[in-house]
Design a protein around this motif. Structure first.
Motif, PDB file in Angstrom:
ATOM      1  N   SER A  69       0.832  -1.215   0.000  1.00  0.00           N
ATOM      2  CA  SER A  69       0.000   0.000   0.000  1.00  0.00           C
ATOM      3  C   SER A  69       0.859   1.255   0.000  1.00  0.00           C
ATOM      4  O   SER A  69       0.582   2.210  -0.735  1.00  0.00           O
ATOM      5  N   VAL A  70       1.896   1.253   0.822  1.00  0.00           N
ATOM      6  CA  VAL A  70       2.788   2.415   0.888  1.00  0.00           C
ATOM      7  C   VAL A  70       3.439   2.654  -0.474  1.00  0.00           C
ATOM      8  O   VAL A  70       3.443   3.783  -0.983  1.00  0.00           O
ATOM      9  N   LEU A  71       3.975   1.604  -1.094  1.00  0.00           N
ATOM     10  CA  LEU A  71       4.644   1.778  -2.388  1.00  0.00           C
ATOM     11  C   LEU A  71       3.652   2.200  -3.471  1.00  0.00           C
ATOM     12  O   LEU A  71       3.984   3.043  -4.312  1.00  0.00           O
ATOM     13  N   LEU A  72       2.456   1.631  -3.455  1.00  0.00           N
ATOM     14  CA  LEU A  72       1.453   2.017  -4.447  1.00  0.00           C
ATOM     15  C   LEU A  72       1.162   3.515  -4.378  1.00  0.00           C
ATOM     16  O   LEU A  72       1.109   4.196  -5.416  1.00  0.00           O
ATOM     17  N   MET A  73       0.979   4.026  -3.175  1.00  0.00           N
ATOM     18  CA  MET A  73       0.668   5.451  -3.017  1.00  0.00           C
ATOM     19  C   MET A  73       1.882   6.339  -3.248  1.00  0.00           C
ATOM     20  O   MET A  73       1.781   7.377  -3.914  1.00  0.00           O
ATOM     21  N   ARG A  74       3.026   5.948  -2.698  1.00  0.00           N
ATOM     22  CA  ARG A  74       4.226   6.791  -2.802  1.00  0.00           C
ATOM     23  C   ARG A  74       4.672   6.990  -4.247  1.00  0.00           C
ATOM     24  O   ARG A  74       5.176   8.046  -4.613  1.00  0.00           O
ATOM     25  N   TYR A  75       4.502   5.969  -5.091  1.00  0.00           N
ATOM     26  CA  TYR A  75       5.021   6.030  -6.453  1.00  0.00           C
ATOM     27  C   TYR A  75       3.943   6.185  -7.514  1.00  0.00           C
ATOM     28  O   TYR A  75       4.206   6.064  -8.706  1.00  0.00           O
ATOM     29  N   GLY A  76       2.704   6.473  -7.109  1.00  0.00           N
ATOM     30  CA  GLY A  76       1.642   6.708  -8.070  1.00  0.00           C
ATOM     31  C   GLY A  76       1.218   5.466  -8.829  1.00  0.00           C
ATOM     32  O   GLY A  76       0.687   5.558  -9.935  1.00  0.00           O
ATOM     33  N   GLU A  87       1.261  12.417   3.355  1.00  0.00           N
ATOM     34  CA  GLU A  87      -0.047  12.082   2.788  1.00  0.00           C
ATOM     35  C   GLU A  87      -0.355  10.598   2.948  1.00  0.00           C
ATOM     36  O   GLU A  87      -1.474  10.222   3.299  1.00  0.00           O
ATOM     37  N   VAL A  88       0.636   9.774   2.678  1.00  0.00           N
ATOM     38  CA  VAL A  88       0.462   8.331   2.828  1.00  0.00           C
ATOM     39  C   VAL A  88       0.191   7.999   4.290  1.00  0.00           C
ATOM     40  O   VAL A  88      -0.711   7.217   4.610  1.00  0.00           O
ATOM     41  N   GLY A  89       0.958   8.609   5.183  1.00  0.00           N
ATOM     42  CA  GLY A  89       0.777   8.380   6.615  1.00  0.00           C
ATOM     43  C   GLY A  89      -0.613   8.751   7.083  1.00  0.00           C
ATOM     44  O   GLY A  89      -1.234   8.020   7.867  1.00  0.00           O
ATOM     45  N   ALA A  90      -1.123   9.875   6.583  1.00  0.00           N
ATOM     46  CA  ALA A  90      -2.468  10.309   6.970  1.00  0.00           C
ATOM     47  C   ALA A  90      -3.512   9.292   6.518  1.00  0.00           C
ATOM     48  O   ALA A  90      -4.459   8.989   7.246  1.00  0.00           O
ATOM     49  N   ARG A  91      -3.345   8.751   5.332  1.00  0.00           N
ATOM     50  CA  ARG A  91      -4.297   7.751   4.824  1.00  0.00           C
ATOM     51  C   ARG A  91      -4.229   6.440   5.606  1.00  0.00           C
ATOM     52  O   ARG A  91      -5.232   5.767   5.766  1.00  0.00           O
ATOM     53  N   LEU A  92      -3.024   6.080   6.058  1.00  0.00           N
ATOM     54  CA  LEU A  92      -2.851   4.801   6.758  1.00  0.00           C
ATOM     55  C   LEU A  92      -2.922   4.940   8.274  1.00  0.00           C
ATOM     56  O   LEU A  92      -2.879   3.937   8.987  1.00  0.00           O
ATOM     57  N   GLY A  93      -2.975   6.177   8.757  1.00  0.00           N
ATOM     58  CA  GLY A  93      -3.044   6.397  10.197  1.00  0.00           C
ATOM     59  C   GLY A  93      -1.723   6.165  10.913  1.00  0.00           C
ATOM     60  O   GLY A  93      -1.707   5.714  12.059  1.00  0.00           O
ATOM     61  N   VAL A  94      -0.605   6.467  10.223  1.00  0.00           N
ATOM     62  CA  VAL A  94       0.723   6.331  10.821  1.00  0.00           C
ATOM     63  C   VAL A  94       1.510   7.608  10.549  1.00  0.00           C
ATOM     64  O   VAL A  94       1.121   8.430   9.727  1.00  0.00           O
ATOM     65  N   SER A  96       4.754   9.978   9.269  1.00  0.00           N
ATOM     66  CA  SER A  96       5.572   9.952   8.050  1.00  0.00           C
ATOM     67  C   SER A  96       6.884   9.196   8.279  1.00  0.00           C
ATOM     68  O   SER A  96       7.391   8.564   7.353  1.00  0.00           O
ATOM     69  N   SER A  97       7.400   9.214   9.503  1.00  0.00           N
ATOM     70  CA  SER A  97       8.623   8.438   9.760  1.00  0.00           C
ATOM     71  C   SER A  97       8.337   6.940   9.704  1.00  0.00           C
ATOM     72  O   SER A  97       9.182   6.158   9.250  1.00  0.00           O
ATOM     73  N   GLN A  98       7.134   6.527  10.124  1.00  0.00           N
ATOM     74  CA  GLN A  98       6.758   5.117   9.993  1.00  0.00           C
ATOM     75  C   GLN A  98       6.606   4.745   8.521  1.00  0.00           C
ATOM     76  O   GLN A  98       7.006   3.661   8.101  1.00  0.00           O
ATOM     77  N   VAL A  99       6.047   5.653   7.725  1.00  0.00           N
ATOM     78  CA  VAL A  99       5.928   5.415   6.288  1.00  0.00           C
ATOM     79  C   VAL A  99       7.319   5.233   5.690  1.00  0.00           C
ATOM     80  O   VAL A  99       7.545   4.332   4.877  1.00  0.00           O
ATOM     81  N   SER A 100       8.260   6.070   6.099  1.00  0.00           N
ATOM     82  CA  SER A 100       9.626   5.969   5.609  1.00  0.00           C
ATOM     83  C   SER A 100      10.233   4.603   5.929  1.00  0.00           C
ATOM     84  O   SER A 100      10.863   3.975   5.074  1.00  0.00           O
ATOM     85  N   ARG A 101      10.038   4.134   7.158  1.00  0.00           N
ATOM     86  CA  ARG A 101      10.579   2.821   7.546  1.00  0.00           C
ATOM     87  C   ARG A 101       9.911   1.684   6.769  1.00  0.00           C
ATOM     88  O   ARG A 101      10.573   0.753   6.318  1.00  0.00           O
ATOM     89  N   ILE A 102       8.601   1.778   6.592  1.00  0.00           N
ATOM     90  CA  ILE A 102       7.875   0.748   5.835  1.00  0.00           C
ATOM     91  C   ILE A 102       8.352   0.732   4.383  1.00  0.00           C
ATOM     92  O   ILE A 102       8.600  -0.327   3.804  1.00  0.00           O
ATOM     93  N   GLU A 103       8.500   1.921   3.816  1.00  0.00           N
ATOM     94  CA  GLU A 103       8.946   2.044   2.422  1.00  0.00           C
ATOM     95  C   GLU A 103      10.341   1.457   2.245  1.00  0.00           C
ATOM     96  O   GLU A 103      10.590   0.670   1.331  1.00  0.00           O
ATOM     97  N   ARG A 104      11.246   1.811   3.135  1.00  0.00           N
ATOM     98  CA  ARG A 104      12.619   1.311   3.030  1.00  0.00           C
ATOM     99  C   ARG A 104      12.654  -0.204   3.159  1.00  0.00           C
ATOM    100  O   ARG A 104      13.325  -0.882   2.371  1.00  0.00           O
ATOM    101  N   ALA A 105      11.925  -0.753   4.105  1.00  0.00           N
ATOM    102  CA  ALA A 105      11.899  -2.214   4.288  1.00  0.00           C
ATOM    103  C   ALA A 105      11.340  -2.902   3.043  1.00  0.00           C
ATOM    104  O   ALA A 105      11.862  -3.937   2.607  1.00  0.00           O
ATOM    105  N   ALA A 106      10.304  -2.324   2.463  1.00  0.00           N
ATOM    106  CA  ALA A 106       9.697  -2.909   1.265  1.00  0.00           C
ATOM    107  C   ALA A 106      10.668  -2.878   0.087  1.00  0.00           C
ATOM    108  O   ALA A 106      10.830  -3.878  -0.624  1.00  0.00           O
ATOM    109  N   LEU A 107      11.334  -1.748  -0.115  1.00  0.00           N
ATOM    110  CA  LEU A 107      12.278  -1.628  -1.227  1.00  0.00           C
ATOM    111  C   LEU A 107      13.473  -2.556  -1.037  1.00  0.00           C
ATOM    112  O   LEU A 107      13.949  -3.172  -1.997  1.00  0.00           O
ATOM    113  N   GLU A 108      13.946  -2.665   0.194  1.00  0.00           N
ATOM    114  CA  GLU A 108      15.061  -3.582   0.462  1.00  0.00           C
ATOM    115  C   GLU A 108      14.642  -5.024   0.218  1.00  0.00           C
ATOM    116  O   GLU A 108      15.401  -5.809  -0.346  1.00  0.00           O
TER     117      GLU A 108
END
Length: 129
Positions: A69-76, A87-94, A96-108
């Motif tokens: 979900s994070v990657l779908l929203m972050r990259y359009g 914006e992603v954090g607001a939609r997911l209720g987390v 922005s730093s949590q979004v950053s950690r989720i995004e990094r883990a997903a990309l890795e």
């Protein structure tokens, strides 16, 4: 959509290969790193073909739902414009730093699997057009 005569896999076979194959990180000769995967996802989100988007979505199927979900929203990749972490954090209720950690883990994770090779192939196809 019919299979591409040049051998492009359909989404279902890509997703199945991601599930079936357990490829060690050192076996992926051209696995992408974090920044390269970000570039591929953003490029596909902005100007990718249906086949490119299908391949990326199949790769994302190997992730946890929140990561996808994070990657779908972050990259359009959800059909909209790429969104900021806040914006992603607001939609997911987390946060922005949590979004950053989720995004990094997903990309890795994507870079450490056969999905990294598939995303590399997408980028090569897009650059040759």
């Amino acid at each position: 959509m019919a299979a591409d005569p040049e051998g492009v896999e359909d989404v279902e076979s890509i997703a199945q290969r991601l599930v079936d194959e357990d490829v060690a990180e050192d076996e992926l000769d051209s696995a992408l790193d974090y920044a390269e995967i970000s570039d591929v996802l953003l490029t596909v989100g902005v100007k990718g073909t249906i086949d490119d988007i299908d391949t990326v979505l199949a790769c994302l199927s190997s992730l946890e739902p929140r990561q996808a979900s994070v990657l779908l929203m972050r990259y359009g990749l959800d059909g909209g414009e790429p969104k900021r972490q806040a914006e992603v954090g607001a939609r997911l209720g987390v946060s922005s730093s949590q979004v950053s950690r989720i995004e990094r883990a997903a990309l890795e994770h994507l870079g450490d699997t056969v999905a990294g090779q598939l995303l590399s192939d997408v980028m090569v196809r897009m650059e040759s057009v």
